[in-house]
Enzyme design. Structure first.
Site, PDB file in Angstrom:
ATOM      1  N   ARG A 132       0.417   4.885   9.673  1.00 56.95           N
ATOM      2  CA  ARG A 132       0.565   6.224  10.228  1.00 56.95           C
ATOM      3  C   ARG A 132       0.617   6.287  11.745  1.00 56.95           C
ATOM      4  O   ARG A 132       0.618   7.362  12.319  1.00 56.95           O
ATOM      5  CB  ARG A 132      -0.496   7.164   9.644  1.00 56.95           C
ATOM      6  N   THR A 190      -4.020   1.757   6.420  1.00 58.86           N
ATOM      7  CA  THR A 190      -2.737   2.454   6.588  1.00 58.86           C
ATOM      8  C   THR A 190      -2.798   3.490   7.715  1.00 58.86           C
ATOM      9  O   THR A 190      -1.785   4.082   8.061  1.00 58.86           O
ATOM     10  CB  THR A 190      -2.351   3.205   5.288  1.00 58.86           C
ATOM     11  N   GLU A 238      -8.892   3.792  -4.363  1.00 60.89           N
ATOM     12  CA  GLU A 238      -8.487   3.720  -5.772  1.00 60.89           C
ATOM     13  C   GLU A 238      -8.952   2.384  -6.344  1.00 60.89           C
ATOM     14  O   GLU A 238      -8.843   2.127  -7.531  1.00 60.89           O
ATOM     15  CB  GLU A 238      -6.964   3.817  -5.903  1.00 60.89           C
ATOM     16  N   ASP A 264     -10.648  13.251  -6.832  1.00 61.98           N
ATOM     17  CA  ASP A 264      -9.847  12.568  -5.818  1.00 61.98           C
ATOM     18  C   ASP A 264      -9.568  13.480  -4.618  1.00 61.98           C
ATOM     19  O   ASP A 264      -8.512  13.411  -4.006  1.00 61.98           O
ATOM     20  CB  ASP A 264      -8.524  12.051  -6.442  1.00 61.98           C
ATOM     21  N   ASN A 321      -2.262  17.003   2.339  1.00 64.37           N
ATOM     22  CA  ASN A 321      -2.504  15.574   2.286  1.00 64.37           C
ATOM     23  C   ASN A 321      -2.339  15.012   3.706  1.00 64.37           C
ATOM     24  O   ASN A 321      -2.787  15.659   4.645  1.00 64.37           O
ATOM     25  CB  ASN A 321      -1.562  14.958   1.230  1.00 64.37           C
ATOM     26  N   CYS A 369       0.955  -3.453 -13.542  1.00 68.17           N
ATOM     27  CA  CYS A 369       2.274  -3.398 -12.903  1.00 68.17           C
ATOM     28  C   CYS A 369       2.817  -1.977 -12.701  1.00 68.17           C
ATOM     29  O   CYS A 369       3.603  -1.739 -11.786  1.00 68.17           O
ATOM     30  CB  CYS A 369       3.300  -4.177 -13.728  1.00 68.17           C
ATOM     31  N   CYS A 415       3.353   0.230  -9.423  1.00 67.49           N
ATOM     32  CA  CYS A 415       4.487  -0.038  -8.531  1.00 67.49           C
ATOM     33  C   CYS A 415       5.828   0.030  -9.248  1.00 67.49           C
ATOM     34  O   CYS A 415       6.830   0.368  -8.641  1.00 67.49           O
ATOM     35  CB  CYS A 415       4.364  -1.411  -7.886  1.00 67.49           C
ATOM     36  N   HIS A 416       5.843  -0.368 -10.515  1.00 68.40           N
ATOM     37  CA  HIS A 416       7.116  -0.374 -11.253  1.00 68.40           C
ATOM     38  C   HIS A 416       7.157   0.821 -12.190  1.00 68.40           C
ATOM     39  O   HIS A 416       6.650   0.773 -13.300  1.00 68.40           O
ATOM     40  CB  HIS A 416       7.281  -1.671 -12.054  1.00 68.40           C
TER      41      HIS A 416
HETATM   42  C1  HEC Z   1       2.013  -3.658  -5.374  1.00 65.82           C
HETATM   43  C2  HEC Z   1       3.217  -3.310  -6.058  1.00 65.82           C
HETATM   44  C3  HEC Z   1       3.657  -4.207  -7.202  1.00 65.82           C
HETATM   45  C4  HEC Z   1       2.955  -4.528  -8.318  1.00 65.82           C
HETATM   46  C5  HEC Z   1       1.550  -4.108  -8.689  1.00 65.82           C
HETATM   47  C6  HEC Z   1       3.839  -5.316  -9.124  1.00 65.82           C
HETATM   48  N1  HEC Z   1       5.044  -5.465  -8.501  1.00 65.82           N
HETATM   49 FE1  HEC Z   1       6.654  -6.492  -9.221  1.00 65.82          FE
HETATM   50  N2  HEC Z   1       7.680  -6.069  -7.522  1.00 65.82           N
HETATM   51  C7  HEC Z   1       7.197  -5.324  -6.479  1.00 65.82           C
HETATM   52  C8  HEC Z   1       8.206  -5.267  -5.463  1.00 65.82           C
HETATM   53  C9  HEC Z   1       8.092  -4.535  -4.126  1.00 65.82           C
HETATM   54  C10 HEC Z   1       9.308  -5.994  -5.934  1.00 65.82           C
HETATM   55  C11 HEC Z   1      10.637  -6.231  -5.219  1.00 65.82           C
HETATM   56  C12 HEC Z   1      10.558  -7.502  -4.459  1.00 65.82           C
HETATM   57  C13 HEC Z   1      11.844  -7.818  -3.752  1.00 65.82           C
HETATM   58  O1  HEC Z   1      12.471  -6.902  -3.203  1.00 65.82           O
HETATM   59  O2  HEC Z   1      12.233  -8.990  -3.747  1.00 65.82           O
HETATM   60  C14 HEC Z   1       8.942  -6.486  -7.243  1.00 65.82           C
HETATM   61  C15 HEC Z   1       9.770  -7.265  -8.029  1.00 65.82           C
HETATM   62  C16 HEC Z   1       9.444  -7.707  -9.300  1.00 65.82           C
HETATM   63  C17 HEC Z   1      10.332  -8.479 -10.142  1.00 65.82           C
HETATM   64  C18 HEC Z   1      11.745  -8.889  -9.799  1.00 65.82           C
HETATM   65  C19 HEC Z   1      12.661  -7.854 -10.365  1.00 65.82           C
HETATM   66  C20 HEC Z   1      14.103  -7.983  -9.997  1.00 65.82           C
HETATM   67  O3  HEC Z   1      14.945  -7.415 -10.731  1.00 65.82           O
HETATM   68  O4  HEC Z   1      14.412  -8.604  -8.957  1.00 65.82           O
HETATM   69  C21 HEC Z   1       9.652  -8.700 -11.298  1.00 65.82           C
HETATM   70  C22 HEC Z   1      10.154  -9.458 -12.501  1.00 65.82           C
HETATM   71  C23 HEC Z   1       8.358  -8.078 -11.177  1.00 65.82           C
HETATM   72  N3  HEC Z   1       8.266  -7.482  -9.951  1.00 65.82           N
HETATM   73  C24 HEC Z   1       7.411  -8.063 -12.170  1.00 65.82           C
HETATM   74  C25 HEC Z   1       6.140  -7.518 -12.026  1.00 65.82           C
HETATM   75  C26 HEC Z   1       5.111  -7.601 -13.022  1.00 65.82           C
HETATM   76  C27 HEC Z   1       5.271  -8.223 -14.379  1.00 65.82           C
HETATM   77  C28 HEC Z   1       4.005  -7.011 -12.503  1.00 65.82           C
HETATM   78  C29 HEC Z   1       2.636  -6.872 -13.127  1.00 65.82           C
HETATM   79  C30 HEC Z   1       2.007  -8.084 -13.556  1.00 65.82           C
HETATM   80  C31 HEC Z   1       4.356  -6.532 -11.185  1.00 65.82           C
HETATM   81  N4  HEC Z   1       5.664  -6.851 -10.935  1.00 65.82           N
HETATM   82  C32 HEC Z   1       3.504  -5.829 -10.361  1.00 65.82           C
HETATM   83  C33 HEC Z   1       5.973  -4.697  -6.385  1.00 65.82           C
HETATM   84  C34 HEC Z   1       4.966  -4.800  -7.323  1.00 65.82           C
END
Ligand code: HEC
Length: 729
Positions: free
Chosen positions: A127, A172, A190, A313, A401, A638, A641-642
């Site tokens: 920030r 941050t 968190e 929260d 926020n 996961c 983030c995903h």
């Molecule tokens: C803190 C955030 C975060 C978490 C939690 C996280 N990821 Fe990721 N993941 C990312 C990011 C950011 C990228 C993109 C990386 C890049 O740009 O190369 C990524 C990329 C990936 C990729 C590559 C995908 C591609 O199409 O290139 C895979 C597979 C993956 N993650 C699997 C997982 C799995 C399974 C978990 C849980 C066990 C997980 N991630 C947890 C942030 C996270």
């Protein structure tokens, strides 16, 4: 005369104390320079500049822009001192630009341990910086404070701002200069975090004091500092001390040179549910509070707890504004604060005396504040979700926020985005094992801009009790609104409002003596309003989502307005369909405007979404049980983030290529993509676990492909993201 004095004062401060610190808040308003994140020492996000005004603003155009080469969030407000702009980007990168031309003077790339992302809930944001005495201060995502030479960017010193590296701390926020020290708080409530504020010597980086927001286990002996002996009495002795208690003060820190106090807004409780954190209840000091610390010693001078025994929260980390105003006929030095919990507070900043607490939104956790005791009238019968699902108002993202508001001394208006919305909260089924460096929130959160619409998709155990709640009436009448509002802080009344695009759309604000309010939107428009009437005077389509606060400065007689532009922050993987980031990608930029500037180059639209590629065959031996186990592991580790939505910031894992499938283990266990923020998991997940996750994702990809082929056949759009955000963080 007033204006001239103000400008002089800021310049003198910038030169003498070098930080806009010292001196009188009311006098030191920003003009040529913008010396703190909020312009002046009180951080009012107001400028005395008026070349860009109601009459001239129609001529506003682009002066310069810099593409920062990131697709992650940008939340900082730049600082400008004597023609140089300093600002921070992803994970604590720092940039110095010639503020007139945009020429880069230097940049600083901290060596961040990207594994820290495992305990970062809400994007790798930063920030901002503090500038003082020839140095630029920043804290990297992994919690190191850096002092950089303002001329060259060279590191003068580096200090560890994390009290306990075994926990989930990250950083941050922006450092705050307070006399001879520079102060920063930790983030990460968190996860297993114990909130703390650290103060370092400006010159040497030596730790001068550290204030803990929450006590430690009383069984370990005396508290770290005397203020905590008072606090520990407000916690169950059998609290979950092992997971830290939360309270991370991740944003608002304001030095008040008039009183020598550092005002700090503290974070939420961890875990969220009071009953799991401090089973016998209690206020749980100093969660959800403003604490006023002596800048020289770090000792507590006063505190005001905005959310006693936080269960929702409700961080108190939204930016504060220090100013002066006449309250009930008496001129007072005040702090204005609107935290997540829905009230706008006015306190006397000398002693924390509560002067006003006006509700800005519908709320059901409290029914007003008792002005005698200063305590909210709690209404747990409507908001305690430990006995069954509730719709809680305001929602977890808060009525306000981190997005800065402005205080306009001419109209006396507080101008910022306000979100009136509730979200469903329920206890995650089963006892969640709370552990180190893991999401430690036992509450599941259900967000939607239309809760009613998603009810049918919920399982009956959730759907039926939620549908029967009295708050459903509120949801039906008005599911949620986010507005830029100009508010009288003494009455809470809205003078004017501008409706934002949706609940994630809550950009920071800037007010000026030119009669204007500037604000960006995630729809990509940069807007200028008449600050007295709220009339929209100018709108520039930038093609980039904007959340950060604009600021303004003057170099060689030309007034500029600058803003950092990108989508990001909390919920960053869910890119709203109406946002510029969804349409054109999230190309992080700094945009700087001036009168008679040019057109903003607009990023190209993303190509239409393609059907998910074919997934490889499942490995031999994969059963429905393997897939179910993989889903549980995915949700727990996961999913934060995903989001697996189209056009998310992180990859949509339903669309993995053949190569990614092949490298899956190296990515997840081996840290192949660690430099890009994808953590490694070999300390937590076994090969078998990762195989199960992979099996789940292969299954999901096959389903997705089948559905999308069908949609394509029927001519339907592919990229309709789900309405629901369902998470257990
Ligand atoms: C803190 C955030 C975060 C978490 C939690 C996280 N990821 Fe990721 N993941 C990312 C990011 C950011 C990228 C993109 C990386 C890049 O740009 O190369 C990524 C990329 C990936 C990729 C590559 C995908 C591609 O199409 O290139 C895979 C597979 C993956 N993650 C699997 C997982 C799995 C399974 C978990 C849980 C066990 C997980 N991630 C947890 C942030 C996270």
């Amino acid at each position: 005369m007033k204006k001239f004095l103000g400008a002089l004062c800021v310049l003198a401060l910038a030169a003498c104390s070098g930080q806009g610190g010292g001196g009188d808040t009311a006098q030191g308003l920003a003009a040529e320079n913008w010396v703190t994140l909020g312009g002046d020492i009180g951080k009012s996000h107001y400028s005395q500049l008026e070349d860009i005004n109601r009459e001239t603003v129609g001529r506003l155009g682009l002066a310069w822009a810099v593409d920062l080469g990131t697709n992650r969030g940008l939340e900082a407000t730049p600082v400008v001192v004597d023609g140089v702009m300093y600002t921070s980007g992803v994970a604590g990168r720092v940039y110095a630009f010639d503020a007139a031309s945009g020429k880069e003077l230097w940049r600083f790339e901290p060596q961040v341990d990207m594994q820290i992302n495992r305990t970062v809930c809400c994007d790798m944001v930063n920030r901002g910086v503090a500038v003082a005495k020839g140095k630029v201060y920043v804290t990297s995502l992994d919690g190191w404070m850096y002092a950089l030479d303002a001329k060259t960017g060279a590191v003068a010193w580096k200090a560890d701002a994390v009290a306990d590296r075994r926990r989930g701390d990250n950083s941050t926020g922006a450092p705050e200069v307070a006399g001879d020290v520079v102060v920063i708080g930790n983030a990460g409530a968190e996860y297993d975090v114990r909130g703390s504020v650290s103060a370092f010597d400006l010159e040497t980086g030596k730790l001068v004091w550290r204030f803990y927001v929450v006590p430690r286990d009383p069984k370990l002996g005396p508290q770290d500092h005397p203020d905590l002996e008072q606090a520990v009495k407000t916690w169950d002795p059998n609290s979950r001390w092992d997971v830290g208690g939360g309270g991370a003060p991740w944003d608002a820190i304001n030095y008040d040179p008039e009183t020598g106090l550092v005002l700090v807004g503290t974070g939420n409780g961890g875990p969220y549910a009071t009953s799991r954190r401090s089973p016998k209840g209690g206020d749980n000091l100093y969660l959800g509070s403003i604490v006023a610390l002596d800048a020289r010693t770090g000792r507590l001078k006063w505190h005001y707890q905005e959310t006693p025994g936080d269960n929702w929260d409700y961080t108190s980390t939204s930016p504060m504004i220090l100013t002066r105003m006449s309250v009930d006929g008496e001129e007072r030095p005040v702090v204005l604060h609107a935290p997540k919990n829905g009230f706008l507070y006015v306190l006397d900043r000398r002693d924390g005396k509560l002067l006003r607490a006006n509700a800005l939104v519908r709320m059901n956790w409290a029914d007003g504040v008792d002005m005698k005791t200063g305590r909210p009238n709690l209404t747990p019968e409507r908001s305690d979700y430990t006995t069954g699902p509730r719709i809680v108002f305001p929602a977890t993202p808060g009525a306000r926020n981190w997005h800065p508001a402005a205080y306009d001394p001419e109209t006396g208006l507080y101008i910022g985005t306000v979100q009136d919305m509730g979200n469903a909260i329920y206890m995650t089924p089963g006892q969640k094992p709370l552990q180190a460096k893991m999401l430690n929130n036992d509450a599941s959160l259900l967000f939607s801009s239309d809760l009613e619409a998603i009810l049918p998709s919920l399982p009956p155990v959730l759907r039926d009790p939620i549908a029967a709640l009295p708050e459903m009436k509120w949801v039906k009448e008005n599911p949620g609104s986010t507005e830029l509002r100009a508010i009288d802080p003494l009455t809470g009344q809205t003078k004017w409002a501008y409706k934002m695009g949706g609940w994630q759309d809550r950009g920071g604000a800037l007010a000026t003596a030119g009669g204007l309010v500037f604000q960006g939107s995630i729809d990509g428009h940069f807007r200028v309003f008449d600050k007295a009437s709220g009339k929209l005077l100018k709108e520039i389509d930038t093609g980039t989502s904007i959340l950060a606060a604009p600021m303004t400065y003057k170099v060689n007689g030309v007034q500029y307005v600058a803003v950092m532009a990108a989508w990001g922050g909390g919920g960053y993987p869910y890119v709203p369909p109406y946002s510029a980031a969804y349409k054109r990608g999230n190309q992080g930029r700094i945009l700087v405007f001036k009168l008679d500037g040019g057109a903003v180059p607009i990023p190209a639209e993303l190509p239409p979404l393609d059907v998910a590629p074919e997934a490889p065959a499942q490995a031999p031996g994969v059963t429905p049980a393997t897939i179910a186990q993989g889903m549980t592991l995915f949700m727990g580790n996961c999913a934060l983030c995903h989001s697996n939505q189209p056009r998310s910031i992180t990859p949509d894992l339903r669309r993995m290529s053949e190569g990614t499938h092949k490298a899956f283990k190296q990515i997840v266990l081996g840290g192949l993509l660690l430099p890009n923020g994808m953590p490694r998991w070999d300390d937590r997940l076994s090969e078998k676990d990762v195989d199960a996750i992979h099996a789940y994702l292969i299954d999901l990809q096959r389903q997705t492909r089948a559905e999308e082929l069908e949609k394509r056949r029927r001519g339907l759009p592919l990229d309709t993201p789900g309405l629901t955000i369902l998470s257990n963080y």
